[in-house]
Design a protein around this motif. Sequence first.
Motif, PDB file in Angstrom:
ATOM      1  N   ARG A  18     -32.029  32.390 -33.964  1.00  0.00           N
ATOM      2  CA  ARG A  18     -32.556  32.096 -35.238  1.00  0.00           C
ATOM      3  C   ARG A  18     -33.695  32.282 -35.578  1.00  0.00           C
ATOM      4  NH1 ARG A  18     -29.629  26.146 -34.197  1.00  0.00           N
ATOM      5  NH2 ARG A  18     -31.594  26.286 -32.760  1.00  0.00           N
ATOM      6  N   THR A  19     -34.358  32.624 -36.791  1.00  0.00           N
ATOM      7  CA  THR A  19     -35.592  32.595 -37.247  1.00  0.00           C
ATOM      8  C   THR A  19     -36.119  31.520 -37.725  1.00  0.00           C
ATOM      9  OG1 THR A  19     -35.105  33.541 -39.359  1.00  0.00           O
ATOM     10  CG2 THR A  19     -35.182  35.298 -37.809  1.00  0.00           C
ATOM     11  N   LEU A  20     -37.537  31.546 -37.865  1.00  0.00           N
ATOM     12  CA  LEU A  20     -38.080  30.532 -38.593  1.00  0.00           C
ATOM     13  C   LEU A  20     -37.507  30.216 -40.164  1.00  0.00           C
ATOM     14  CD1 LEU A  20     -40.266  28.062 -38.890  1.00  0.00           C
ATOM     15  CD2 LEU A  20     -41.800  29.979 -39.289  1.00  0.00           C
ATOM     16  N   SER A  21     -37.576  31.400 -40.732  1.00  0.00           N
ATOM     17  CA  SER A  21     -37.066  31.347 -42.213  1.00  0.00           C
ATOM     18  C   SER A  21     -35.662  30.940 -42.213  1.00  0.00           C
ATOM     19  CB  SER A  21     -37.231  32.595 -42.753  1.00  0.00           C
ATOM     20  OG  SER A  21     -36.806  33.759 -42.322  1.00  0.00           O
ATOM     21  N   GLY A  22     -34.709  31.289 -41.170  1.00  0.00           N
ATOM     22  CA  GLY A  22     -33.204  31.080 -41.064  1.00  0.00           C
ATOM     23  C   GLY A  22     -33.396  29.585 -41.129  1.00  0.00           C
ATOM     24  N   ILE A  23     -34.205  28.914 -40.157  1.00  0.00           N
ATOM     25  CA  ILE A  23     -33.927  27.465 -40.147  1.00  0.00           C
ATOM     26  C   ILE A  23     -34.498  26.532 -41.098  1.00  0.00           C
ATOM     27  CG2 ILE A  23     -34.962  25.564 -38.604  1.00  0.00           C
ATOM     28  CD1 ILE A  23     -34.472  27.447 -36.043  1.00  0.00           C
ATOM     29  N   LEU A  24     -35.486  27.225 -41.755  1.00  0.00           N
ATOM     30  CA  LEU A  24     -36.040  26.357 -42.901  1.00  0.00           C
ATOM     31  C   LEU A  24     -35.072  26.600 -43.928  1.00  0.00           C
ATOM     32  CD1 LEU A  24     -39.828  27.192 -42.662  1.00  0.00           C
ATOM     33  CD2 LEU A  24     -38.496  25.481 -41.732  1.00  0.00           C
ATOM     34  N   ALA A  25     -34.070  27.474 -44.106  1.00  0.00           N
ATOM     35  CA  ALA A  25     -33.050  27.501 -45.062  1.00  0.00           C
ATOM     36  C   ALA A  25     -31.923  26.837 -44.757  1.00  0.00           C
ATOM     37  CB  ALA A  25     -32.816  29.036 -45.350  1.00  0.00           C
ATOM     38  N   PHE A  26     -31.695  26.129 -43.587  1.00  0.00           N
ATOM     39  CA  PHE A  26     -30.766  25.084 -43.194  1.00  0.00           C
ATOM     40  C   PHE A  26     -30.570  24.128 -44.383  1.00  0.00           C
ATOM     41  CE2 PHE A  26     -30.444  24.791 -38.384  1.00  0.00           C
ATOM     42  CZ  PHE A  26     -30.257  26.303 -38.204  1.00  0.00           C
ATOM     43  N   SER A  27     -29.241  23.861 -44.937  1.00  0.00           N
ATOM     44  CA  SER A  27     -28.994  22.716 -45.634  1.00  0.00           C
ATOM     45  C   SER A  27     -29.528  21.307 -44.976  1.00  0.00           C
ATOM     46  CB  SER A  27     -27.348  22.872 -45.882  1.00  0.00           C
ATOM     47  OG  SER A  27     -26.812  22.245 -44.860  1.00  0.00           O
ATOM     48  N   ASN A  28     -29.308  20.515 -45.789  1.00  0.00           N
ATOM     49  CA  ASN A  28     -29.749  19.014 -45.492  1.00  0.00           C
ATOM     50  C   ASN A  28     -28.565  18.733 -44.264  1.00  0.00           C
ATOM     51  OD1 ASN A  28     -31.975  18.852 -46.541  1.00  0.00           O
ATOM     52  ND2 ASN A  28     -31.549  17.464 -48.307  1.00  0.00           N
ATOM     53  N   THR A  29     -27.309  19.103 -44.403  1.00  0.00           N
ATOM     54  CA  THR A  29     -26.439  18.698 -43.526  1.00  0.00           C
ATOM     55  C   THR A  29     -26.611  19.359 -42.201  1.00  0.00           C
ATOM     56  OG1 THR A  29     -24.898  18.606 -45.287  1.00  0.00           O
ATOM     57  CG2 THR A  29     -23.710  18.800 -42.911  1.00  0.00           C
ATOM     58  N   GLU A  30     -26.969  20.660 -42.199  1.00  0.00           N
ATOM     59  CA  GLU A  30     -27.046  21.357 -40.834  1.00  0.00           C
ATOM     60  C   GLU A  30     -28.406  20.836 -40.191  1.00  0.00           C
ATOM     61  OE1 GLU A  30     -26.062  25.907 -41.369  1.00  0.00           O
ATOM     62  OE2 GLU A  30     -27.450  25.128 -43.111  1.00  0.00           O
ATOM     63  N   LEU A  31     -29.332  20.435 -40.802  1.00  0.00           N
ATOM     64  CA  LEU A  31     -30.633  19.890 -40.431  1.00  0.00           C
ATOM     65  C   LEU A  31     -30.295  18.486 -39.675  1.00  0.00           C
ATOM     66  CD1 LEU A  31     -33.350  20.511 -43.077  1.00  0.00           C
ATOM     67  CD2 LEU A  31     -33.124  21.604 -40.920  1.00  0.00           C
ATOM     68  N   GLU A  32     -29.502  17.788 -40.281  1.00  0.00           N
ATOM     69  CA  GLU A  32     -29.034  16.450 -39.674  1.00  0.00           C
ATOM     70  C   GLU A  32     -28.163  16.713 -38.339  1.00  0.00           C
ATOM     71  OE1 GLU A  32     -28.433  12.534 -38.842  1.00  0.00           O
ATOM     72  OE2 GLU A  32     -29.827  13.415 -40.301  1.00  0.00           O
ATOM     73  N   SER A  33     -27.236  17.453 -38.640  1.00  0.00           N
ATOM     74  CA  SER A  33     -26.278  17.647 -37.400  1.00  0.00           C
ATOM     75  C   SER A  33     -26.592  18.596 -36.181  1.00  0.00           C
ATOM     76  CB  SER A  33     -24.871  18.248 -37.883  1.00  0.00           C
ATOM     77  OG  SER A  33     -25.155  19.356 -38.372  1.00  0.00           O
ATOM     78  N   CYS A  34     -27.600  19.605 -36.421  1.00  0.00           N
ATOM     79  CA  CYS A  34     -28.123  20.283 -35.381  1.00  0.00           C
ATOM     80  C   CYS A  34     -29.464  19.887 -34.707  1.00  0.00           C
ATOM     81  CB  CYS A  34     -28.221  21.749 -36.075  1.00  0.00           C
ATOM     82  SG  CYS A  34     -28.938  23.003 -34.840  1.00  0.00           S
ATOM     83  N   HIS A  35     -29.445  19.928 -33.405  1.00  0.00           N
ATOM     84  CA  HIS A  35     -30.258  19.117 -32.697  1.00  0.00           C
ATOM     85  C   HIS A  35     -31.349  19.915 -31.994  1.00  0.00           C
ATOM     86  CE1 HIS A  35     -28.630  15.110 -33.902  1.00  0.00           C
ATOM     87  NE2 HIS A  35     -27.335  15.699 -33.975  1.00  0.00           N
ATOM     88  N   ASP A  36     -31.132  21.120 -31.815  1.00  0.00           N
ATOM     89  CA  ASP A  36     -31.907  22.104 -30.946  1.00  0.00           C
ATOM     90  C   ASP A  36     -32.882  23.033 -31.676  1.00  0.00           C
ATOM     91  OD1 ASP A  36     -30.069  23.936 -32.222  1.00  0.00           O
ATOM     92  OD2 ASP A  36     -29.528  24.719 -30.320  1.00  0.00           O
TER      93      ASP A  36
END
Length: 174
Positions: A18-36
């Motif tokens: 994953r790229t930085l821009s890809g992670i920053l584009a995560f939905s709030n649900t993804e930010l909450e549920s993904c832990h790495d």
Amino acid sequence: MHPLIAFYTGTGTDHRGRTLSGILAFSNTELESCHDYIQWLFPLRDPSPYNPEAPTLDEDVIQAFQASQELQNRLHHALLRMLQFYGIVMRETPQGFELLLPSDVSELHWLIPDNHNHRRISRMLASLKMLGLEAHVSAMWQGLQKLALTYPQAFSPATITHWRLAAMGMDSPM
């Protein structure tokens, strides 16, 4: 090139591609549920027990971040995205930065004792402090103190202690 520098300059990816821009584009649900991802956005000196594949900071990386406006700008954007996820806004003022806390906190899912996001915030404070965004850390710490005073039932004393230590640049085991 160190993996963190490559990740932050957009020439590299994290351990999952994953790229930085890809992670920053995560939905709030993804930010909450993904832990790495948080260990990549806000790296520390010590390996993470939750993501041992994430690289750690060394003096060269710390100095590179402190010396590069580009790296600091990208770190600033990572912080803004995470604050947005937490329902908080950071704005720049002539005096530095300040946090704008929401008037309605009913949607802030992380305002419960020992929520895993409290650990993320500790990591963010410590990383930002080491990487040279001290004005951001000061604003965050001031805002978090206000939040803790207004909603004392939402945070354990240990959480507040960890945040304070991280904001001061001291080791925090959280």
